[in-house]
Design a protein around this motif. Structure first.
Motif, PDB file in Angstrom:
ATOM      1  N   GLN A 116      23.906  36.335  46.746  1.00 29.81           N
ATOM      2  CA  GLN A 116      25.167  37.067  46.677  1.00 29.81           C
ATOM      3  C   GLN A 116      26.292  36.257  47.307  1.00 29.81           C
ATOM      4  OE1 GLN A 116      24.165  40.749  48.640  1.00 29.81           O
ATOM      5  NE2 GLN A 116      24.481  39.916  50.687  1.00 29.81           N
ATOM      6  N   ASP A 117      27.499  36.556  46.875  1.00 34.58           N
ATOM      7  CA  ASP A 117      28.682  35.841  47.345  1.00 34.58           C
ATOM      8  C   ASP A 117      29.326  36.578  48.525  1.00 34.58           C
ATOM      9  OD1 ASP A 117      28.738  33.844  45.203  1.00 34.58           O
ATOM     10  OD2 ASP A 117      29.185  35.563  43.902  1.00 34.58           O
ATOM     11  N   PRO A 118      30.157  35.865  49.287  1.00 38.44           N
ATOM     12  CA  PRO A 118      30.907  36.543  50.352  1.00 38.44           C
ATOM     13  C   PRO A 118      31.780  37.671  49.795  1.00 38.44           C
ATOM     14  CG  PRO A 118      31.003  34.167  50.644  1.00 38.44           C
ATOM     15  CD  PRO A 118      30.368  34.407  49.307  1.00 38.44           C
ATOM     16  N   TYR A 119      32.124  38.572  50.670  1.00 41.11           N
ATOM     17  CA  TYR A 119      32.854  39.773  50.256  1.00 41.11           C
ATOM     18  C   TYR A 119      34.165  39.464  49.525  1.00 41.11           C
ATOM     19  CZ  TYR A 119      29.876  42.762  53.238  1.00 41.11           C
ATOM     20  OH  TYR A 119      28.842  43.434  53.801  1.00 41.11           O
ATOM     21  N   SER A 120      34.859  38.422  49.947  1.00 45.92           N
ATOM     22  CA  SER A 120      36.175  38.159  49.368  1.00 45.92           C
ATOM     23  C   SER A 120      36.093  37.855  47.878  1.00 45.92           C
ATOM     24  CB  SER A 120      36.878  37.007  50.100  1.00 45.92           C
ATOM     25  OG  SER A 120      36.131  35.811  50.011  1.00 45.92           O
ATOM     26  N   LEU A 121      34.892  37.473  47.409  1.00 48.96           N
ATOM     27  CA  LEU A 121      34.680  37.249  45.974  1.00 48.96           C
ATOM     28  C   LEU A 121      34.052  38.473  45.303  1.00 48.96           C
ATOM     29  CD1 LEU A 121      33.377  33.581  46.178  1.00 48.96           C
ATOM     30  CD2 LEU A 121      35.533  34.310  45.136  1.00 48.96           C
ATOM     31  N   ARG A 122      32.965  38.968  45.856  1.00 53.93           N
ATOM     32  CA  ARG A 122      32.269  40.038  45.136  1.00 53.93           C
ATOM     33  C   ARG A 122      32.870  41.422  45.367  1.00 53.93           C
ATOM     34  NH1 ARG A 122      27.447  42.214  48.517  1.00 53.93           N
ATOM     35  NH2 ARG A 122      27.316  40.760  50.260  1.00 53.93           N
ATOM     36  N   CYS A 123      33.703  41.589  46.376  1.00 56.95           N
ATOM     37  CA  CYS A 123      34.319  42.901  46.631  1.00 56.95           C
ATOM     38  C   CYS A 123      35.763  42.980  46.123  1.00 56.95           C
ATOM     39  CB  CYS A 123      34.276  43.225  48.115  1.00 56.95           C
ATOM     40  SG  CYS A 123      32.612  43.434  48.767  1.00 56.95           S
ATOM     41  N   MET A 124      36.162  42.044  45.265  1.00 62.19           N
ATOM     42  CA  MET A 124      37.524  42.131  44.712  1.00 62.19           C
ATOM     43  C   MET A 124      37.799  43.462  44.023  1.00 62.19           C
ATOM     44  SD  MET A 124      38.983  38.544  43.251  1.00 62.19           S
ATOM     45  CE  MET A 124      37.458  37.752  42.750  1.00 62.19           C
ATOM     46  N   PRO A 125      36.869  43.992  43.216  1.00 64.89           N
ATOM     47  CA  PRO A 125      37.169  45.289  42.587  1.00 64.89           C
ATOM     48  C   PRO A 125      37.434  46.379  43.618  1.00 64.89           C
ATOM     49  CG  PRO A 125      35.310  44.248  41.487  1.00 64.89           C
ATOM     50  CD  PRO A 125      35.589  43.437  42.717  1.00 64.89           C
ATOM     51  N   GLN A 126      36.659  46.390  44.689  1.00 63.55           N
ATOM     52  CA  GLN A 126      36.820  47.441  45.695  1.00 63.55           C
ATOM     53  C   GLN A 126      38.119  47.273  46.497  1.00 63.55           C
ATOM     54  OE1 GLN A 126      34.016  45.690  45.166  1.00 63.55           O
ATOM     55  NE2 GLN A 126      32.538  47.258  44.501  1.00 63.55           N
TER      56      GLN A 126
END
Length: 526
Positions: free
Chosen positions: A281-291
């Motif tokens: 998994q990627d860091p939040y700044s990449l994978r949590c963009m939708p949120q």
């Protein structure tokens, strides 16, 4: 922004942020129909009848604020209203932007034209003359507490009606009386309640909110675009943008961002090149963009909805329903807009925070093929290390500006105004935060384009390739240290000018690709 009409009827048609901006930019003409003029004349006649009578009615034949019990003779009515404008013009600081002052006039005309304020049609027509001829009053930025309306800025806005203050004509401020003489116009002799009707209202707050709506919407869309380029550049997974993930936590903003980024990246060879990589998994700044981006989208949507109520309302005091029915209430209080504007401030700052984190990630050198500091030859070269210092400084500055202005209240007017909104301050600082985020997103674009270069000859999606090509038409790939701020400024101007959004949609149209999501009508129009 939705398509705007060629003609807008003040006081009748439904006003939106987009239409207000279109009028201010000369693309839509605002007029007053004869039916509306009848309502305006009727209201003015009712106010005159009250002023000529013996019954005390606040603001018409009484003093203001703590002097509300002091009755004024009909002979003193005009003097009272003129004195009101002069005494309340106590603003300080730099002049607000020309467009903000023009928006204030547009919003005020629309409110007055509803026929509940008693302001005469010749006074309203003079304001329209200012709008149509780009004669912009000088309005200082400081002085409103956002409660009894935006008293100080609105007083400055309308001083030129009585031959005082300054106006900007052809790019220069000149005394209003000088401009009036040149135009063979006479100062307006204010009638009963006109001064109060002009300066009571939330048009300073609302004008800032109109600008916030446009600029923050543009920032949000460009944040999705620069974030998508970082997904490619840092070989991040696209699984976090899958629709089924967001169907089980179905916020409008989240689903919109996830779908939009999926559309932007659809068909990317870069994305598919690492489909079977070992990264979990990627860091939040990449994978949590939708949120994260999506939450800011939801905040933007809330401000837009609240603003449409505000700019189609009467925020004067007292409200004149008839000669025998006036109500002195609190429609001028800025709280309904102060709270959502503070929300928008926080929403904008968070987009800047997460963008700065993606910039930092791009420098770490943990992505296959992408060198540390985004430069192959370091040691004697610092590469992209220091641009992130700038975004860190901007993100930190924004944090200091995020304290909600609406959490504060200072009594004024000898206690009559014992709770105020500070919505004017919320509007001013939110625009400053949005401007800082425009800069952060510009720097992210600068870094993301550099990171993406290292994956060639793999191709991006058609849309991302066109966006990257547009960036490279203005900013070259960097191989050695040089002065970077000019390149950063170029990237920032692309954001401010909405260039990448235009490139995305033009490419999508040319290639027969849809960028629409289930919520495009909510988030792409205002």
């Amino acid at each position: 922004m939705t398509s705007t009409p060629e003609i807008f009827h003040y006081g009748e048609d439904h006003l939106t942020a987009g239409i207000a901006l279109s009028i201010s930019r000369g693309k839509t003409k605002g007029i007053i129909s004869e039916n509306t003029r009848i309502k305006i004349r009727k209201s003015a006649d009712e106010v005159k009848a009250i002023a000529d009578g013996d019954k005390a009615v606040y603001g018409i034949n009484t003093g203001f604020g703590p002097l509300c019990t002091t009755q004024i003779s009909k002979e003193e009515t005009s003097t009272l209203q003129k004195n009101l404008l002069m005494s309340h013009a106590v603003g300080l600081g730099d002049p607000i932007a020309d467009e903000l002052a023009k928006l204030m006039m547009i919003l005020k005309v629309h409110a007055l034209a509803k026929g509940y304020s008693g302001v005469r049609e010749e006074t309203i027509d003079r304001i329209i003359f200012h709008i149509d001829h780009d004669v912009i009053p000088l309005v200082p930025e400081q002085g409103s507490v956002g409660a009894s309306g935006d008293l100080a800025p609105l007083s400055h806005l309308f001083l030129p009606l009585i031959g005082l203050g300054k106006v900007k004509v052809n790019g220069k401020f000149v005394p209003a009386d000088e401009w009036l003489r040149k135009e063979n116009l006479s100062p307006i002799q204010l009638g009963a309640k006109e001064g109060l009707g002009l300066i009571n209202g939330t048009q300073f707050i609302a004008a800032h909110a109109v600008s916030i709506i446009e600029r923050l919407q543009n920032v949000l869309t460009h944040a999705d675009i620069s974030g998508a380029m970082m997904v490619e550049g840092l070989l991040a997974s696209v699984k976090p943008f899958s629709p089924e993930l967001h169907d089980v936590r179905a916020y409008k903003g989240t689903r919109h961002v996830a779908a939009f980024i999926r559309h932007l990246l659809n068909g990317s060879e870069v994305v598919h090149s690492h489909a079977n990589c070992a990264r979990v998994q990627d860091p939040y700044s990449l994978r949590c963009m939708p949120q994260v981006h999506g939450a800011s989208r939801n905040a933007w949507l809330h401000v837009k909805e609240m603003l449409e109520v505000e700019i189609n309302s009467v925020t004067d005091n007292p409200i004149v329903f008839s000669k025998d029915h006036t109500i002195s209430g609190g429609n001028f209080h800025g709280q309904p807009m102060a709270l959502p504007i503070d929300y928008a401030c926080l929403a904008a700052a968070e987009v800047g925070n997460i963008s700065d984190r993606r910039i930092y990630l791009s420098l770490e050198g943990d992505t296959p093929g992408v060198p540390k500091l985004l430069l192959k030859e370091t040691g004697t070269n610092s590469g992209f290390m220091i641009p992130q210092y700038t975004t860190a400084a901007l993100a930190s500055e924004n944090k200091g500006l995020c304290f909600p202005a609406s959490a504060d209240s200072i009594p004024t007017s000898l206690g009559q105004e014992d709770h105020v909104s500070m919505g004017s301050i919320a509007g001013r600082k939110t625009l400053r935060v949005v401007e800082n985020v425009e800069k952060i997103i510009g720097v992210e674009l600068f870094c993301a384009a550099q990171a993406l270069d290292f994956h060639r000859p793999l191709k991006s999606s058609k849309i991302m390739a066109a966006i990257h090509e547009h960036v490279r038409s203005k900013i070259d790939h960097i191989t050695v240290d040089g002065v970077m701020n000019e390149k950063m400024e170029t990237a920032i101007e692309m954001i401010k000018n909405k260039e990448l959004v235009r490139v995305a949609w033009e490419t999508a149209d040319a290639e027969g690709i849809s960028l629409d999501t289930d919520f495009s009508s909510d988030f792409d129009s205002y």
